[in-house]
Write a protein that holds these residues in place. Sequence first.
Motif, PDB file in Angstrom:
ATOM      1  N   ARG A 126     -12.335 -26.313  -4.848  1.00  0.00           N
ATOM      2  CA  ARG A 126     -11.391 -27.360  -5.713  1.00  0.00           C
ATOM      3  C   ARG A 126     -11.356 -26.878  -7.177  1.00  0.00           C
ATOM      4  O   ARG A 126     -11.959 -26.117  -7.620  1.00  0.00           O
ATOM      5  N   LYS A 127     -10.116 -27.043  -7.539  1.00  0.00           N
ATOM      6  CA  LYS A 127      -9.740 -26.420  -8.894  1.00  0.00           C
ATOM      7  C   LYS A 127     -10.511 -27.021  -9.996  1.00  0.00           C
ATOM      8  O   LYS A 127     -10.732 -28.254 -10.036  1.00  0.00           O
ATOM      9  N   ARG A 128     -11.062 -26.248 -11.121  1.00  0.00           N
ATOM     10  CA  ARG A 128     -11.806 -26.568 -12.062  1.00  0.00           C
ATOM     11  C   ARG A 128     -11.010 -26.806 -13.362  1.00  0.00           C
ATOM     12  O   ARG A 128      -9.944 -26.084 -13.593  1.00  0.00           O
ATOM     13  N   ALA A 129     -11.149 -27.883 -14.074  1.00  0.00           N
ATOM     14  CA  ALA A 129     -10.135 -28.105 -15.127  1.00  0.00           C
ATOM     15  C   ALA A 129     -10.215 -27.001 -16.251  1.00  0.00           C
ATOM     16  O   ALA A 129      -9.124 -27.144 -17.059  1.00  0.00           O
ATOM     17  N   TYR A 130     -11.345 -26.246 -16.455  1.00  0.00           N
ATOM     18  CA  TYR A 130     -11.445 -25.076 -17.491  1.00  0.00           C
ATOM     19  C   TYR A 130     -10.850 -23.770 -16.916  1.00  0.00           C
ATOM     20  O   TYR A 130     -11.586 -22.775 -17.470  1.00  0.00           O
ATOM     21  N   ASP A 131     -10.157 -23.640 -15.922  1.00  0.00           N
ATOM     22  CA  ASP A 131      -9.722 -22.465 -15.270  1.00  0.00           C
ATOM     23  C   ASP A 131      -8.031 -22.313 -15.439  1.00  0.00           C
ATOM     24  O   ASP A 131      -7.469 -23.423 -15.288  1.00  0.00           O
ATOM     25  N   PRO A 132      -7.574 -21.344 -15.849  1.00  0.00           N
ATOM     26  CA  PRO A 132      -6.354 -21.011 -15.853  1.00  0.00           C
ATOM     27  C   PRO A 132      -5.977 -20.658 -14.427  1.00  0.00           C
ATOM     28  O   PRO A 132      -6.706 -20.466 -13.625  1.00  0.00           O
ATOM     29  N   GLN A 133      -4.620 -20.640 -14.084  1.00  0.00           N
ATOM     30  CA  GLN A 133      -4.166 -20.461 -12.902  1.00  0.00           C
ATOM     31  C   GLN A 133      -4.526 -18.745 -12.440  1.00  0.00           C
ATOM     32  O   GLN A 133      -4.516 -17.945 -13.242  1.00  0.00           O
ATOM     33  N   GLY A 134      -5.001 -18.963 -11.186  1.00  0.00           N
ATOM     34  CA  GLY A 134      -5.463 -17.490 -10.505  1.00  0.00           C
ATOM     35  C   GLY A 134      -6.985 -17.414 -10.774  1.00  0.00           C
ATOM     36  O   GLY A 134      -7.674 -16.485 -10.250  1.00  0.00           O
ATOM     37  N   PHE A 135      -7.698 -18.357 -11.228  1.00  0.00           N
ATOM     38  CA  PHE A 135      -9.138 -18.142 -11.684  1.00  0.00           C
ATOM     39  C   PHE A 135      -9.847 -19.411 -10.944  1.00  0.00           C
ATOM     40  O   PHE A 135      -9.336 -20.453 -10.768  1.00  0.00           O
ATOM     41  N   PRO A 136     -11.073 -19.063 -10.355  1.00  0.00           N
ATOM     42  CA  PRO A 136     -11.658 -17.845 -10.391  1.00  0.00           C
ATOM     43  C   PRO A 136     -11.334 -16.814  -9.691  1.00  0.00           C
ATOM     44  O   PRO A 136     -10.642 -16.841  -8.447  1.00  0.00           O
ATOM     45  N   LYS A 137     -11.525 -15.320  -9.722  1.00  0.00           N
ATOM     46  CA  LYS A 137     -10.975 -14.255  -8.745  1.00  0.00           C
ATOM     47  C   LYS A 137     -12.005 -13.394  -8.502  1.00  0.00           C
ATOM     48  O   LYS A 137     -13.229 -13.476  -9.133  1.00  0.00           O
ATOM     49  N   ALA A 138     -11.898 -12.727  -7.426  1.00  0.00           N
ATOM     50  CA  ALA A 138     -12.780 -11.744  -7.028  1.00  0.00           C
ATOM     51  C   ALA A 138     -12.110 -10.486  -7.359  1.00  0.00           C
ATOM     52  O   ALA A 138     -10.859 -10.089  -7.060  1.00  0.00           O
ATOM     53  N   MET A 139     -12.764  -9.305  -7.534  1.00  0.00           N
ATOM     54  CA  MET A 139     -12.440  -8.052  -7.768  1.00  0.00           C
ATOM     55  C   MET A 139     -13.447  -7.064  -7.357  1.00  0.00           C
ATOM     56  O   MET A 139     -14.812  -7.431  -6.978  1.00  0.00           O
TER      57      MET A 139
ATOM     58  N   GLY B 299     -18.357 -17.660   1.530  1.00  0.00           N
ATOM     59  CA  GLY B 299     -17.626 -17.824   0.206  1.00  0.00           C
ATOM     60  C   GLY B 299     -17.386 -19.362  -0.115  1.00  0.00           C
ATOM     61  O   GLY B 299     -17.341 -19.564  -1.512  1.00  0.00           O
ATOM     62  N   VAL B 300     -17.392 -20.397   0.646  1.00  0.00           N
ATOM     63  CA  VAL B 300     -16.892 -21.709   0.489  1.00  0.00           C
ATOM     64  C   VAL B 300     -18.087 -22.412   0.305  1.00  0.00           C
ATOM     65  O   VAL B 300     -18.079 -23.613   0.318  1.00  0.00           O
ATOM     66  N   LYS B 301     -19.567 -21.912   0.732  1.00  0.00           N
ATOM     67  CA  LYS B 301     -20.511 -22.450   0.425  1.00  0.00           C
ATOM     68  C   LYS B 301     -20.776 -23.181  -1.017  1.00  0.00           C
ATOM     69  O   LYS B 301     -20.575 -22.374  -1.881  1.00  0.00           O
ATOM     70  N   ARG B 302     -21.443 -24.456  -1.340  1.00  0.00           N
ATOM     71  CA  ARG B 302     -21.522 -24.989  -2.395  1.00  0.00           C
ATOM     72  C   ARG B 302     -22.795 -24.213  -2.987  1.00  0.00           C
ATOM     73  O   ARG B 302     -23.367 -23.780  -2.463  1.00  0.00           O
ATOM     74  N   GLY B 303     -22.993 -24.684  -4.354  1.00  0.00           N
ATOM     75  CA  GLY B 303     -23.949 -23.898  -5.060  1.00  0.00           C
ATOM     76  C   GLY B 303     -23.459 -22.911  -6.239  1.00  0.00           C
ATOM     77  O   GLY B 303     -22.805 -23.335  -6.873  1.00  0.00           O
ATOM     78  N   ILE B 304     -23.897 -21.557  -6.027  1.00  0.00           N
ATOM     79  CA  ILE B 304     -23.643 -20.721  -7.303  1.00  0.00           C
ATOM     80  C   ILE B 304     -22.317 -20.166  -6.885  1.00  0.00           C
ATOM     81  O   ILE B 304     -21.663 -19.847  -8.121  1.00  0.00           O
ATOM     82  N   MET B 305     -21.635 -20.147  -5.889  1.00  0.00           N
ATOM     83  CA  MET B 305     -20.126 -19.937  -5.626  1.00  0.00           C
ATOM     84  C   MET B 305     -19.270 -20.976  -6.521  1.00  0.00           C
ATOM     85  O   MET B 305     -18.248 -20.544  -7.192  1.00  0.00           O
TER      86      MET B 305
END
Length: 328
Positions: free
Chosen positions: A221-234, A181-187
């Motif tokens: 790393r936290k992205r500037a265009y995400d609110p708290q709690g995103f991205p998330k898994a469901m 899950g922490v691999k770079r790229g599509i994640m």
Amino acid sequence: MDIHDLATRVQAGERRALARAITLVESGRADHRAQAGALLDALAPLGRQALRIGLSGTPGVGKSTFIEAFGMFLIEQGLKVAVLAVDPSSARSGGSILGDKTRMERLSRQKNAFIRPSPSQSQLGGVARRTREAVALCEAAGFDVVLIETVGVGQSETMVAEMSDLFLLLLAPAGGDELQGVKRGIMEIADLILVNKADGDLKPMAMRTCADYAGALRLLRKRAYDPQGFPKAMTVSAVTQDGLTDAWETIQTLIAWRREHGHWTRRRAHQARHWFEEDVRHGLLSVLDQKDTRARIDTLGDQVANGQISASRAAADILTHLRPVRKI
């Protein structure tokens, strides 16, 4: 072809006209490219915007099944849904099966749905070269949601992020652990990870997979265009339709936040500039296919293969040959 008439029919939401318009923009013929440009210019003043959702996942994860279930769910909410499915093209023959419409039999019969499979051809990144223009046509035709299903090639499939407002990554139970899950790229570009097939005997495994990826997302790393709690898994199930309502509510929450904080407008502007530069690059590369340039490349290629000249020196020769063209 009467471009004004075609634009009027696309604007009215005629599916046959929309299919014809997408065929036009996908064509590589010079006269068709000119007509496609005129068509897009004629439709641009409408200013219609749909929610563009990119969706990817490994082959066999259930992308088509999920899209049909999700599309039916959205139609029940009173929305019009377009699906642009990109199929991999054969490296040998260049052909594609284009079977996604057959897999989505129920959705394809809905009057408020439009499904268009397209070959990826030689385009990398999981999408076809003209998918962005097909999205614009679907928006002009009045669709509320455009689902862009990518080829499903793996971790490098990130081009869809440059044409969508939100990117969903579909995973299968036991599809990886926290390290995966922490691999770079599509994640890194996923806004929402959906673990599909969370039903029956696979449900406990799907829950564990979801927990693994939820933990992994907290390490990114936290992205500037995400609110708290995103991205998330469901977890979701395309078969039982469990989790679809929660997934849609989560999508609406994220999009509303991005609109409110100006990220939607900035993202759309960035994407428009990106595809302008991509078209310039493709135009410059097309110079290499001109007859005299192609002959020079073939000659120098034979010399490189025979060891008469180095690859770097041959490439420098071609670039020197193209300089007058670049100045124009």
